[in-house]
Design an enzyme around this catalytic site. Sequence first.
Site, short mmCIF file in Angstrom:
data_model
loop_
_atom_site.label_atom_id
_atom_site.label_comp_id
_atom_site.label_asym_id
_atom_site.label_seq_id
_atom_site.Cartn_x
_atom_site.Cartn_y
_atom_site.Cartn_z
N CYS A 1 16.93 53.75 -24.31
CA CYS A 1 16.83 53.32 -25.71
C CYS A 1 17.04 51.80 -25.79
CB CYS A 1 17.82 54.11 -26.57
SG CYS A 1 17.41 54.05 -28.32
N HIS B 1 16.55 59.92 -25.12
CA HIS B 1 17.87 60.12 -24.53
C HIS B 1 17.92 61.38 -23.66
CE1 HIS B 1 20.03 56.93 -26.73
NE2 HIS B 1 19.16 57.19 -27.70
N GLU C 1 19.93 61.49 -21.15
CA GLU C 1 21.30 61.52 -20.65
C GLU C 1 22.26 62.22 -21.61
OE1 GLU C 1 21.88 58.65 -23.79
OE2 GLU C 1 20.20 59.22 -22.54
#
Length: 240
Positions: free
Chosen positions: A95, A181, A183
């Site tokens: 991001c 995202h 993660e």
Amino acid sequence: MSVQARAGSVVAVRHVPFEDLGILGPLLEARGYRARYVDAGVDAITDAELLAADLVIVLGGPVGVGDVCQYPFLGDEIRAVGARLERGRPTLGVCLGAQIIAHALGAEVTPTGRVEIGYSPLTFTPAGQGSVLAALGDGPVLHWHGDQFAIPPGADRLAETPGFPNQAFTAGPSVLGLQFHLEADHTQIERWLIGHAHELATHGLDPRELRADAHRHGPHLAARARAVFHAWLDQIDSSV
């Protein structure tokens, strides 16, 4: 004081406490990496420190590369990331982190005046279909951004969504930028909903829907995301 590289060392540049390594933390540890956080705006971010790490991961946050005047630490961060990229050192950006990498590589990063927040799938480019991201298939991923990056010169565009044509890029085998995202730990989504409460309210987004989608899609996405990260780390290892 000089900083010396250590095999398997990871520096994760963190901008807000809840946007952390998420599922990447245990995965890196299992592969023998030793990760530590550098908190942007609190800890100094230096060229030497980022160059010393075997892997640098630049995480997300609610500021943008155009906010250097308001948040001067971004200037040091962009410069340090750029110094690392000049040497082709393994770097992952998520991001805001991907936007910083894109900017450091000479690409434009701009606000869009809108947001893409929530779970939705990606469409892969031909390069993306042959990349580590192919493990995601057609499953939804978590988006949470409003700015967009152009693809840096010489980099490969990997994925898009209807509102944001540039969702991921790779600049050689060791540099990966992700607008979305992978993660994020879906079991910790409440931290995101609280931390970004004002943004959600501003854009009329219901946290109950995001919470439900995290529970619905999170476990399957986590498995696919781990496959992506393992494949990328294998790629790094084979290119060293």
